[in-house]
Design a protein around this motif. Structure first.
Motif, PDB file in Angstrom:
ATOM      1  N   ARG A  64       0.962  -1.090   0.169  1.00 14.22           N
ATOM      2  CA  ARG A  64      -0.016  -0.013   0.076  1.00 14.22           C
ATOM      3  C   ARG A  64       0.984   1.270  -0.116  1.00 14.22           C
ATOM      4  O   ARG A  64       2.002   0.956   0.574  1.00 14.22           O
ATOM      5  N   TYR A  65       0.508   2.264  -0.484  1.00 15.06           N
ATOM      6  CA  TYR A  65       1.219   3.495  -0.739  1.00 15.06           C
ATOM      7  C   TYR A  65       0.543   4.798  -0.172  1.00 15.06           C
ATOM      8  O   TYR A  65      -0.741   4.905  -0.304  1.00 15.06           O
ATOM      9  N   LEU A  66       1.408   5.694   0.477  1.00 12.15           N
ATOM     10  CA  LEU A  66       0.837   7.099   0.509  1.00 12.15           C
ATOM     11  C   LEU A  66       1.711   7.817  -0.191  1.00 12.15           C
ATOM     12  O   LEU A  66       2.916   7.567  -0.597  1.00 12.15           O
ATOM     13  N   LEU A  67       0.909   8.582  -0.757  1.00  7.62           N
ATOM     14  CA  LEU A  67       1.529   9.733  -1.932  1.00  7.62           C
ATOM     15  C   LEU A  67       1.591  10.894  -1.409  1.00  7.62           C
ATOM     16  O   LEU A  67       0.537  11.568  -0.828  1.00  7.62           O
ATOM     17  N   ALA A  68       2.825  11.764  -1.549  1.00  8.60           N
ATOM     18  CA  ALA A  68       2.761  13.223  -1.138  1.00  8.60           C
ATOM     19  C   ALA A  68       3.650  14.013  -2.069  1.00  8.60           C
ATOM     20  O   ALA A  68       4.605  13.488  -2.872  1.00  8.60           O
ATOM     21  N   ARG A 108      12.520   6.668  12.773  1.00  6.38           N
ATOM     22  CA  ARG A 108      11.619   7.717  13.646  1.00  6.38           C
ATOM     23  C   ARG A 108      10.252   7.641  12.651  1.00  6.38           C
ATOM     24  O   ARG A 108       9.303   7.668  13.093  1.00  6.38           O
ATOM     25  N   TRP A 109      10.570   7.429  11.433  1.00  4.86           N
ATOM     26  CA  TRP A 109       9.050   7.557  10.624  1.00  4.86           C
ATOM     27  C   TRP A 109       8.255   6.132  10.911  1.00  4.86           C
ATOM     28  O   TRP A 109       7.127   6.315  11.311  1.00  4.86           O
ATOM     29  N   ARG A 110       8.877   5.042  11.165  1.00  4.20           N
ATOM     30  CA  ARG A 110       8.384   3.928  11.522  1.00  4.20           C
ATOM     31  C   ARG A 110       7.817   3.919  12.662  1.00  4.20           C
ATOM     32  O   ARG A 110       6.633   3.750  13.075  1.00  4.20           O
ATOM     33  N   GLU A 111       8.523   4.322  13.740  1.00  2.00           N
ATOM     34  CA  GLU A 111       8.118   4.552  14.959  1.00  2.00           C
ATOM     35  C   GLU A 111       6.879   5.329  15.276  1.00  2.00           C
ATOM     36  O   GLU A 111       5.877   4.962  16.002  1.00  2.00           O
ATOM     37  N   GLN A 112       6.517   6.528  14.651  1.00  2.00           N
ATOM     38  CA  GLN A 112       5.872   7.540  14.856  1.00  2.00           C
ATOM     39  C   GLN A 112       4.417   7.185  13.890  1.00  2.00           C
ATOM     40  O   GLN A 112       3.059   7.302  14.225  1.00  2.00           O
ATOM     41  N   ALA A 113       4.801   6.748  12.700  1.00  2.00           N
ATOM     42  CA  ALA A 113       3.631   6.564  11.745  1.00  2.00           C
ATOM     43  C   ALA A 113       3.078   5.241  11.912  1.00  2.00           C
ATOM     44  O   ALA A 113       1.755   4.916  11.322  1.00  2.00           O
ATOM     45  N   THR A 114       3.866   4.293  12.240  1.00  2.00           N
ATOM     46  CA  THR A 114       3.105   2.641  12.038  1.00  2.00           C
ATOM     47  C   THR A 114       1.867   2.713  13.019  1.00  2.00           C
ATOM     48  O   THR A 114       0.941   1.997  12.461  1.00  2.00           O
ATOM     49  N   PRO A 115       1.662   3.225  14.278  1.00  2.00           N
ATOM     50  CA  PRO A 115       0.606   3.001  14.768  1.00  2.00           C
ATOM     51  C   PRO A 115      -0.678   3.622  14.254  1.00  2.00           C
ATOM     52  O   PRO A 115      -1.704   3.084  14.343  1.00  2.00           O
ATOM     53  N   ASN A 116      -0.369   4.823  13.411  1.00  2.00           N
ATOM     54  CA  ASN A 116      -1.437   5.659  12.659  1.00  2.00           C
ATOM     55  C   ASN A 116      -1.664   4.700  11.351  1.00  2.00           C
ATOM     56  O   ASN A 116      -3.007   4.416  11.173  1.00  2.00           O
ATOM     57  N   VAL A 117      -0.771   3.776  10.754  1.00  2.00           N
ATOM     58  CA  VAL A 117      -1.274   3.510   9.453  1.00  2.00           C
ATOM     59  C   VAL A 117      -1.953   1.990   9.884  1.00  2.00           C
ATOM     60  O   VAL A 117      -2.586   1.647   9.110  1.00  2.00           O
ATOM     61  N   ALA A 118      -1.711   1.431  11.229  1.00  2.00           N
ATOM     62  CA  ALA A 118      -2.139   0.292  11.501  1.00  2.00           C
ATOM     63  C   ALA A 118      -3.782   0.577  11.437  1.00  2.00           C
ATOM     64  O   ALA A 118      -4.651  -0.407  11.429  1.00  2.00           O
ATOM     65  N   ARG A 119      -4.228   1.750  11.905  1.00  2.00           N
ATOM     66  CA  ARG A 119      -5.582   1.872  12.018  1.00  2.00           C
ATOM     67  C   ARG A 119      -6.314   1.769  10.619  1.00  2.00           C
ATOM     68  O   ARG A 119      -7.562   1.605  10.602  1.00  2.00           O
ATOM     69  N   PRO A 179      -6.486  -2.862   9.576  1.00  2.00           N
ATOM     70  CA  PRO A 179      -6.737  -3.558  10.908  1.00  2.00           C
ATOM     71  C   PRO A 179      -6.744  -4.889  10.438  1.00  2.00           C
ATOM     72  O   PRO A 179      -6.727  -5.531   9.454  1.00  2.00           O
ATOM     73  N   GLY A 180      -6.156  -5.837  11.351  1.00  2.00           N
ATOM     74  CA  GLY A 180      -6.039  -7.083  11.167  1.00  2.00           C
ATOM     75  C   GLY A 180      -4.686  -7.449  10.367  1.00  2.00           C
ATOM     76  O   GLY A 180      -4.473  -8.741   9.818  1.00  2.00           O
ATOM     77  N   CYS A 181      -3.793  -6.659  10.027  1.00  2.00           N
ATOM     78  CA  CYS A 181      -2.614  -6.917   9.042  1.00  2.00           C
ATOM     79  C   CYS A 181      -1.292  -6.537   9.829  1.00  2.00           C
ATOM     80  O   CYS A 181      -1.285  -5.688  10.757  1.00  2.00           O
ATOM     81  N   GLY A 182      -0.537  -7.266   9.592  1.00  2.00           N
ATOM     82  CA  GLY A 182       1.080  -7.275   9.820  1.00  2.00           C
ATOM     83  C   GLY A 182       1.463  -6.091   8.772  1.00  2.00           C
ATOM     84  O   GLY A 182       1.042  -6.313   7.533  1.00  2.00           O
ATOM     85  N   ILE A 183       2.269  -4.988   9.338  1.00  2.00           N
ATOM     86  CA  ILE A 183       2.962  -4.121   8.434  1.00  2.00           C
ATOM     87  C   ILE A 183       4.374  -3.794   8.769  1.00  2.00           C
ATOM     88  O   ILE A 183       4.779  -4.083   9.611  1.00  2.00           O
ATOM     89  N   GLU A 184       4.860  -3.312   7.635  1.00  2.00           N
ATOM     90  CA  GLU A 184       6.167  -2.794   7.521  1.00  2.00           C
ATOM     91  C   GLU A 184       6.571  -1.456   6.505  1.00  2.00           C
ATOM     92  O   GLU A 184       5.991  -1.513   5.795  1.00  2.00           O
ATOM     93  N   LEU A 185       6.775  -0.732   7.234  1.00  2.00           N
ATOM     94  CA  LEU A 185       6.945   0.757   6.497  1.00  2.00           C
ATOM     95  C   LEU A 185       8.202   1.017   5.801  1.00  2.00           C
ATOM     96  O   LEU A 185       9.135   0.846   6.739  1.00  2.00           O
ATOM     97  N   LEU A 186       8.317   1.072   4.567  1.00  2.00           N
ATOM     98  CA  LEU A 186       9.552   1.647   3.941  1.00  2.00           C
ATOM     99  C   LEU A 186      10.097   2.944   3.693  1.00  2.00           C
ATOM    100  O   LEU A 186       9.068   3.635   4.165  1.00  2.00           O
ATOM    101  N   LEU A 187      11.204   3.205   3.505  1.00  2.00           N
ATOM    102  CA  LEU A 187      11.752   4.531   3.370  1.00  2.00           C
ATOM    103  C   LEU A 187      11.036   5.228   2.309  1.00  2.00           C
ATOM    104  O   LEU A 187      10.841   4.808   1.144  1.00  2.00           O
ATOM    105  N   PRO A 188      10.380   6.338   2.557  1.00  2.00           N
ATOM    106  CA  PRO A 188       9.515   7.223   1.384  1.00  2.00           C
ATOM    107  C   PRO A 188      10.670   7.643   0.546  1.00  2.00           C
ATOM    108  O   PRO A 188      11.864   8.382   1.020  1.00  2.00           O
ATOM    109  N   GLU A 189      10.573   7.645  -0.768  1.00  2.00           N
ATOM    110  CA  GLU A 189      11.479   8.153  -1.800  1.00  2.00           C
ATOM    111  C   GLU A 189      10.695   8.517  -3.075  1.00  2.00           C
ATOM    112  O   GLU A 189       9.386   8.545  -3.051  1.00  2.00           O
TER     113      GLU A 189
END
Length: 422
Positions: free
Chosen positions: A198-202, A234-245, A248-258
């Motif tokens: 899944r992707y966030l775009l900015a 730092r991105w993983r620590e702060q954003a992971t709980p928010n992305v988890a919302r 739901p029901g998924c394991g997730i891993e955030l990669l480096l935004p580039e």
């Protein structure tokens, strides 16, 4: 190197011929000065074509260069990606003109589950929180950012350079003016997989020539790689709980935004081993068996006219004592992998002692991930199969232990309650 889309037309328009000529000239330039002059001309031509929606002209040129001049093809592909994921603008304040640059950035998320992986609109409050963390932990001082209000699946991302150009400019204007964009009204449906991205775009906007990311700032240049790693943590620590919302029901891993295309290609590669682990987890839990009770059947697949080239490996799973394929995953090949199944060029894997190991061929990497997941009985087919899909549902066919191409089907007595996946 990516392959172009198929196009039966052999005639090139004047615009295509100009693109090809400029791309080949850049590839043959003998100095950086020559390259920069030619690149500026190519950029101007691409800007006009993408702004007016002429994707067909770009595709036709890429097709021709892919057949006749791979260096020119790589040059044009690099150019069209750069133009479609960036933009520039000017601002006049008190008679002083300031130039700004914008970059489309993708923040990939690896996700895995036994059920379904969400996508779609992001609630406004959550979007504000994610944007704040994105800016605070990843971006350089003096930048502006606008995040799209959508959690994208692969099927919902821009499919063409023209579409990428459009969303880049839309988000760039929103970032520049301090606004936002509306979510897509009817995003395309996405196919269900046990593991997917899944992707966030900015869009990130910075003064022309200024750094965009924290690790590009002057004070971090002595430890560029270290600051990148710290920013990701730092991105993983702060954003992971928010992305988890959102998932739901998924394991997730955030990669480096580039930058958009680089981030998407990296995510495409890194989701492959996750797919293997998710498949083994799903099968063992659903069928009440151990990983050692499974057998994996690996086969290489390619286009009929590709002269033996392997485009992807397909891994079919059977019960160890049976031949029916009950599940399967696809391991596509990218970059130098798609030459003939050879590993990507560059550094090998770093071993536990810090020494570089020789890079592994894709099939060896697949077997290693299967073994790590507990599947030790592996059958490898030496034959290359032609890519085929089910006419009814579009699912890929997998090779069974005897080498027959079959549809993956879970046993009829499989417990209900989980969603069916191909």
């Amino acid at each position: 190197m990516r392959r172009p889309s198929k196009d039966p037309s052999n005639r090139l328009s004047a615009e295509s011929q100009r693109l090809a000529s400029l791309s080949q000239a850049i590839a043959q330039a003998g100095s950086r000065i020559e390259e920069r002059v030619l690149e500026q001309q190519l950029d101007t031509q691409l800007q006009k074509l993408l702004k007016s929606g002429h994707q067909d002209t770009v595709d036709a040129t890429l097709n021709m260069l892919f057949k006749d001049d791979l260096n020119g093809y790589d040059t044009l592909m690099e150019g069209v990606e750069a133009i479609s994921e960036s933009s520039t603008m000017t601002e006049l304040v008190d008679g002083v003109e300031t130039g700004w640059q914008a970059l489309l950035v993708a923040a990939p998320i690896l996700a895995w589950t036994r059920f379904s992986i969400g996508s779609g609109n992001i609630p406004a409050e959550l979007l504000t929180t994610l944007s704040a963390h994105f800016s605070a932990h990843l971006l350089a001082d003096g930048t502006r950012v606008a995040m799209a209000p959508t959690l994208y699946s692969i099927d919902q991302l821009p499919r063409t350079h023209v579409e990428a150009y459009a969303i880049t400019h839309k988000l760039a204007q929103a970032a520049f003016k301090g606004g936002g964009i509306k979510p897509a009204s009817r995003p395309p449906e996405t196919a269900p997989f046990l593991a997917d991205t899944r992707y966030l775009l900015a869009a990130v906007v910075a003064p022309l020539g200024a750094p965009m990311f924290r690790w590009q700032e002057t004070q971090h240049q002595v430890d560029f790689a270290g600051e990148r790693a710290r920013a990701l943590n730092r991105w993983r620590e702060q954003a992971t709980p928010n992305v988890a919302r959102l998932l739901p029901g998924c394991g997730i891993e955030l990669l480096l935004p580039e930058a958009y295309y680089v981030a998407c290609r990296e995510a495409d590669k890194l989701i492959r081993p996750v797919s293997i682990r998710a498949a083994v987890h799903y099968l063992t839990n659903t069928l009440g068996i151990e990983p050692g009770d499974l057998r994996a059947v690996i086969a290489g697949f390619g286009e009929e006219s590709a002269d033996g080239q392997i485009d992807e490996y397909r891994v079919g799973f059977t019960l160890r004592a049976e031949s029916d394929v009950i599940y399967g995953i696809v391991w596509p090949l990218y970059g130098q992998e798609d030459e003939d199944g050879t590993p990507v060029e560059g550094l090998g894997n770093i071993g536990t002692a810090g020494e570089l190991d020789a890079p592994r061929a894709p099939i060896d990497e697949i077997i290693a991930h299967l073994n790590e997941a507990g599947v030790t009985h592996v059958k490898k087919h030496s034959e290359r199969f032609v890519v085929e899909y089910c006419d009814d549902c579009g699912a890929p066919y997998f090779a069974d232990p005897a080498g027959d191409l079959v549809h993956a089907e879970m046993p009829e007595d499989t417990p209900q309650g989980g969603e069916h996946f191909h």
